[in-house]
Each structure stands twice: as structure tokens, then as C-alpha cells.
Scaffold this motif. Structure first.
Motif, PDB file in Angstrom:
ATOM      1  N   TRP A  18       0.854  -1.183   0.000  1.00 21.56           N
ATOM      2  CA  TRP A  18       0.000   0.000   0.000  1.00 21.56           C
ATOM      3  C   TRP A  18       0.884   1.224   0.000  1.00 21.56           C
ATOM      4  O   TRP A  18       1.867   1.287   0.722  1.00 21.56           O
ATOM      5  CB  TRP A  18      -0.894   0.013   1.242  1.00 21.56           C
ATOM      6  CG  TRP A  18      -1.846  -1.124   1.227  1.00 21.56           C
ATOM      7  CD1 TRP A  18      -1.686  -2.349   1.794  1.00 21.56           C
ATOM      8  CD2 TRP A  18      -3.110  -1.159   0.587  1.00 21.56           C
ATOM      9  NE1 TRP A  18      -2.762  -3.149   1.551  1.00 21.56           N
ATOM     10  CE2 TRP A  18      -3.661  -2.437   0.814  1.00 21.56           C
ATOM     11  CE3 TRP A  18      -3.842  -0.252  -0.158  1.00 21.56           C
ATOM     12  CZ2 TRP A  18      -4.909  -2.810   0.315  1.00 21.56           C
ATOM     13  CZ3 TRP A  18      -5.078  -0.623  -0.645  1.00 21.56           C
ATOM     14  CH2 TRP A  18      -5.601  -1.892  -0.410  1.00 21.56           C
ATOM     15  N   SER A  19       0.538   2.212  -0.800  1.00 13.88           N
ATOM     16  CA  SER A  19       1.313   3.446  -0.803  1.00 13.88           C
ATOM     17  C   SER A  19       0.408   4.612  -0.445  1.00 13.88           C
ATOM     18  O   SER A  19      -0.746   4.666  -0.851  1.00 13.88           O
ATOM     19  CB  SER A  19       1.964   3.680  -2.168  1.00 13.88           C
ATOM     20  OG  SER A  19       0.985   3.832  -3.176  1.00 13.88           O
ATOM     21  N   ARG A  26       5.649  13.034   4.041  1.00 17.25           N
ATOM     22  CA  ARG A  26       5.895  11.600   3.853  1.00 17.25           C
ATOM     23  C   ARG A  26       6.827  11.001   4.901  1.00 17.25           C
ATOM     24  O   ARG A  26       6.577   9.916   5.387  1.00 17.25           O
ATOM     25  CB  ARG A  26       6.365  11.288   2.449  1.00 17.25           C
ATOM     26  CG  ARG A  26       7.736  11.783   2.115  1.00 17.25           C
ATOM     27  CD  ARG A  26       8.112  11.383   0.678  1.00 17.25           C
ATOM     28  NE  ARG A  26       9.416  11.893   0.391  1.00 17.25           N
ATOM     29  CZ  ARG A  26       9.657  12.890  -0.437  1.00 17.25           C
ATOM     30  NH1 ARG A  26       8.672  13.471  -1.069  1.00 17.25           N
ATOM     31  NH2 ARG A  26      10.882  13.304  -0.647  1.00 17.25           N
ATOM     32  N   LYS A  27       7.902  11.700   5.301  1.00 15.98           N
ATOM     33  CA  LYS A  27       8.816  11.114   6.293  1.00 15.98           C
ATOM     34  C   LYS A  27       8.160  11.044   7.667  1.00 15.98           C
ATOM     35  O   LYS A  27       8.292  10.051   8.371  1.00 15.98           O
ATOM     36  CB  LYS A  27      10.127  11.893   6.345  1.00 15.98           C
ATOM     37  CG  LYS A  27      10.950  11.648   5.099  1.00 15.98           C
ATOM     38  CD  LYS A  27      12.343  12.167   5.202  1.00 15.98           C
ATOM     39  CE  LYS A  27      13.004  11.909   3.869  1.00 15.98           C
ATOM     40  NZ  LYS A  27      14.394  11.715   3.932  1.00 15.98           N
ATOM     41  N   GLU A  47       6.405   8.531  -2.084  1.00 17.94           N
ATOM     42  CA  GLU A  47       5.315   7.824  -1.413  1.00 17.94           C
ATOM     43  C   GLU A  47       5.808   7.180  -0.127  1.00 17.94           C
ATOM     44  O   GLU A  47       6.985   6.901   0.026  1.00 17.94           O
ATOM     45  CB  GLU A  47       4.763   6.706  -2.288  1.00 17.94           C
ATOM     46  CG  GLU A  47       4.184   7.150  -3.594  1.00 17.94           C
ATOM     47  CD  GLU A  47       3.732   5.970  -4.446  1.00 17.94           C
ATOM     48  OE1 GLU A  47       2.775   6.163  -5.194  1.00 17.94           O
ATOM     49  OE2 GLU A  47       4.333   4.883  -4.375  1.00 17.94           O
ATOM     50  N   VAL A  48       4.871   6.922   0.754  1.00 17.14           N
ATOM     51  CA  VAL A  48       5.136   6.073   1.909  1.00 17.14           C
ATOM     52  C   VAL A  48       4.615   4.701   1.518  1.00 17.14           C
ATOM     53  O   VAL A  48       3.445   4.554   1.167  1.00 17.14           O
ATOM     54  CB  VAL A  48       4.402   6.578   3.172  1.00 17.14           C
ATOM     55  CG1 VAL A  48       4.584   5.607   4.320  1.00 17.14           C
ATOM     56  CG2 VAL A  48       4.896   7.962   3.548  1.00 17.14           C
ATOM     57  N   ASP A  71      -2.962  12.156   0.885  1.00 15.78           N
ATOM     58  CA  ASP A  71      -3.630  12.696  -0.301  1.00 15.78           C
ATOM     59  C   ASP A  71      -4.241  11.595  -1.152  1.00 15.78           C
ATOM     60  O   ASP A  71      -5.298  11.767  -1.729  1.00 15.78           O
ATOM     61  CB  ASP A  71      -2.648  13.461  -1.183  1.00 15.78           C
ATOM     62  CG  ASP A  71      -2.423  14.879  -0.709  1.00 15.78           C
ATOM     63  OD1 ASP A  71      -3.221  15.394   0.080  1.00 15.78           O
ATOM     64  OD2 ASP A  71      -1.414  15.471  -1.137  1.00 15.78           O
ATOM     65  N   SER A  72      -3.529  10.484  -1.254  1.00 16.69           N
ATOM     66  CA  SER A  72      -4.016   9.380  -2.079  1.00 16.69           C
ATOM     67  C   SER A  72      -3.471   8.070  -1.543  1.00 16.69           C
ATOM     68  O   SER A  72      -2.492   8.039  -0.818  1.00 16.69           O
ATOM     69  CB  SER A  72      -3.604   9.572  -3.540  1.00 16.69           C
ATOM     70  OG  SER A  72      -2.203   9.528  -3.669  1.00 16.69           O
ATOM     71  N   VAL A  73      -4.142   6.993  -1.939  1.00 20.87           N
ATOM     72  CA  VAL A  73      -3.748   5.655  -1.513  1.00 20.87           C
ATOM     73  C   VAL A  73      -3.733   4.771  -2.753  1.00 20.87           C
ATOM     74  O   VAL A  73      -4.631   4.852  -3.588  1.00 20.87           O
ATOM     75  CB  VAL A  73      -4.754   5.077  -0.485  1.00 20.87           C
ATOM     76  CG1 VAL A  73      -4.382   3.657  -0.107  1.00 20.87           C
ATOM     77  CG2 VAL A  73      -4.844   5.959   0.748  1.00 20.87           C
ATOM     78  N   GLY A  74      -2.717   3.936  -2.870  1.00 19.73           N
ATOM     79  CA  GLY A  74      -2.634   3.021  -4.000  1.00 19.73           C
ATOM     80  C   GLY A  74      -2.294   1.622  -3.532  1.00 19.73           C
ATOM     81  O   GLY A  74      -1.641   1.444  -2.506  1.00 19.73           O
TER      82      GLY A  74
END
Length: 93
Positions: A18-19, A26-27, A47-48, A71-74
Motif C-alpha cells: 500500500w502506498s 511523507r517522512k 510515497e510512503v 492525499d491518495s492511496v494506492g
């Protein structure tokens, strides 16, 4: 040491990666995920990235725990780079 074909290695660490994206945080988001959930979170390509089972539940927990930080999830199948990072803890870069 992990061994296998590239296809076998890509599915060794977990079923999915998952990102979570938001460049300015992000950090701190990766650090927060590690501290709060004990999950392995890395920052890469803006990305995280987190490898975790039951990701559908995890996404909701992250978004709720860190309001405004996502902001978003992938969802991605693990890459060979993900396997390398998972096994060594080091980035290919």
C-alpha cells in the motif's frame, strides 16, 4: 537469504504493498505509521510504502490516525525492489 524466481520473490513479503502519498509529510507519516502500528513503512518515489496484511482495514486506520496527512492511496503488487528493501532494509539507490 531469500531464493526463488522473480515471480515467487514478488509475492514473498506480502500479498500487497500500500502506498500513501503526500509529499510534505511523507517522512513524518512513515515514522508515525512505524510508531503507531509497528508496520514497516518506507519512503520511496514520493510515497510512503507499507507491506501489510488486511490492508483494507489498515488504510482506514491510517487515514483516521493521521487526518490530512494522506492525499491518495494506492495498491500495488510488490516489486523486486520492494522485496529487496523488505529483506535488507536498504534501498537499491
Amino acid at each position: 537469504m531469500v531464493q526463488g524466481s522473480p515471480a515467487e520473490l514478488r509475492f514473498a513479503p506480502s500479498a500487497a504493498t500500500w502506498s500513501f502519498s503526500k509529499l510534505p509529510t511523507r517522512k513524518s507519516l512513515a515514522t508515525g505509521i512505524r510508531q503507531r502500528f509497528g508496520a514497516t513503512a518506507s519512503t520511496r518515489d514520493g510515497e510512503v510504502r507499507v507491506e501489510i496484511a488486511n490492508g483494507h482495514r489498515f488504510i482506514a486506520e491510517v487515514v483516521e490516525a493521521f487526518p490530512g496527512a494522506v492525499d491518495s492511496v494506492g495498491l500495488h503488487k510488490p516489486s523486486l525492489e520492494d522485496v529487496f528493501v523488505h529483506e535488507t532494509g536498504a534501498s537499491i539507490e
